[in-house]
Design a protein around this motif. Sequence first.
Motif, short mmCIF file in Angstrom:
data_model
loop_
_atom_site.label_atom_id
_atom_site.label_comp_id
_atom_site.label_asym_id
_atom_site.label_seq_id
_atom_site.Cartn_x
_atom_site.Cartn_y
_atom_site.Cartn_z
N LYS A 238 -18.57 1.83 -20.30
CA LYS A 238 -18.46 3.03 -19.67
C LYS A 238 -19.47 2.73 -18.58
O LYS A 238 -19.16 3.56 -17.17
N ARG A 239 -20.56 1.98 -18.88
CA ARG A 239 -21.88 2.58 -17.93
C ARG A 239 -21.38 1.30 -16.88
O ARG A 239 -21.70 1.39 -15.72
N ILE A 240 -20.93 0.49 -17.08
CA ILE A 240 -21.01 -0.37 -16.32
C ILE A 240 -19.92 -0.57 -15.26
O ILE A 240 -20.19 -1.21 -14.22
N LEU A 241 -19.09 -0.16 -15.79
CA LEU A 241 -18.09 0.55 -14.64
C LEU A 241 -17.73 1.71 -13.81
O LEU A 241 -17.30 1.22 -12.77
N ARG A 242 -18.99 2.40 -14.38
CA ARG A 242 -19.57 3.67 -13.28
C ARG A 242 -20.17 2.91 -12.20
O ARG A 242 -19.78 3.23 -11.44
N ARG A 243 -21.09 2.49 -12.64
CA ARG A 243 -21.58 1.47 -11.82
C ARG A 243 -21.19 0.84 -10.82
O ARG A 243 -21.42 0.95 -9.73
N ALA A 244 -20.05 0.13 -11.28
CA ALA A 244 -19.44 -0.87 -10.55
C ALA A 244 -18.61 -0.35 -8.98
O ALA A 244 -18.72 -0.29 -8.08
N ARG A 245 -18.01 0.84 -9.31
CA ARG A 245 -18.05 1.26 -9.08
C ARG A 245 -18.66 2.70 -7.69
O ARG A 245 -17.35 2.64 -6.64
N GLU A 246 -19.50 2.90 -8.47
CA GLU A 246 -20.41 3.40 -7.24
C GLU A 246 -20.86 2.08 -6.18
O GLU A 246 -21.17 2.22 -5.21
N LEU A 247 -20.56 0.74 -6.82
CA LEU A 247 -21.36 -0.03 -5.10
C LEU A 247 -20.06 -0.27 -5.19
O LEU A 247 -20.18 -1.39 -4.11
N GLY A 248 -18.94 0.31 -5.08
CA GLY A 248 -17.58 -0.36 -4.09
C GLY A 248 -17.10 -1.20 -4.80
O GLY A 248 -16.02 -1.64 -4.08
N MET A 249 -17.29 -1.86 -6.30
CA MET A 249 -16.78 -2.67 -6.88
C MET A 249 -14.62 -2.26 -6.83
O MET A 249 -15.26 -0.71 -7.40
N THR A 250 -13.99 -2.80 -7.11
CA THR A 250 -12.69 -2.90 -8.09
C THR A 250 -12.81 -2.87 -9.50
O THR A 250 -12.44 -4.60 -9.43
N PRO A 251 -12.89 -3.20 -10.18
CA PRO A 251 -12.76 -3.41 -11.65
C PRO A 251 -11.24 -4.03 -12.13
O PRO A 251 -10.74 -2.89 -11.74
N VAL A 252 -11.10 -4.90 -12.90
CA VAL A 252 -10.06 -5.15 -13.37
C VAL A 252 -10.43 -5.03 -14.71
O VAL A 252 -11.04 -6.29 -15.27
N LEU A 253 -9.10 -4.16 -15.94
CA LEU A 253 -9.41 -4.06 -16.58
C LEU A 253 -8.22 -4.88 -17.61
O LEU A 253 -7.04 -5.48 -16.95
N PRO A 254 -8.18 -5.48 -18.58
CA PRO A 254 -7.26 -6.25 -19.51
C PRO A 254 -6.14 -5.20 -19.59
O PRO A 254 -6.47 -4.38 -20.00
N GLY A 255 -5.11 -5.68 -19.21
CA GLY A 255 -3.97 -5.71 -19.78
C GLY A 255 -3.85 -6.51 -21.25
O GLY A 255 -3.88 -7.15 -22.12
N PHE A 256 -2.08 -5.40 -21.98
CA PHE A 256 -1.97 -6.82 -23.00
C PHE A 256 -1.24 -7.53 -23.35
O PHE A 256 0.32 -7.28 -21.97
N SER A 257 -1.05 -8.85 -23.46
CA SER A 257 -0.46 -9.75 -23.33
C SER A 257 0.31 -10.68 -24.46
O SER A 257 1.10 -11.50 -24.19
N GLY A 258 0.52 -9.76 -25.46
CA GLY A 258 1.95 -10.03 -27.09
C GLY A 258 1.11 -10.62 -27.52
O GLY A 258 1.69 -11.05 -28.63
#
Length: 184
Positions: free
Chosen positions: A19-39
Amino acid sequence: KFGGPLPRSYLEHSLSLTKRILRRARELGMTPVLPGFSGHVPDEFVTLFKNETFSRLPHWSGFPREFTALSFVEPSSALYVRLGARFVEIQREIFGTDHFYAVDQFNENDPPSGSDDYLAQCGRAQFQALKQGDAEAVWVMQGWLFVFHQRFWAPDRVKAYLGGVPDDRMLVLDLISEATPAYT
């Protein structure tokens, strides 16, 4: 088998850190890529969902089969889309979203079938799962599999696999182009 399970404190710390990493990435203008389900699922799913269709992917890179030959929910199964959508929904509730989801169904593993129909079904089911979990989902994947297994991934198979996904909802990362340019 591997010294587990992990203590709850480890899981809680990992959640907090993510959560902290995602919050900071977004604050810095980054667009995080989260995992999806691959089967890929634990073998226990085969027992739990007896009426669904599963296959076993080939073992990976010479490692023993018991550690790498994963059970795979067949994209023809309604369970595939249901699990994929729910994975994204829960993840969105916990982490929010920027609508980008990394999914590599067959990275360094050939699909159970090379037929164009099967590959098209895999691609459509993958995108459908993401879209049901997030109406604005963009599927992000490595293009490495198309380079690594060039003999399998002929252009017609790549087209069958990705052809059912709108161009503006798919991002293929060419991660080895400095050594093996594939998409110039």
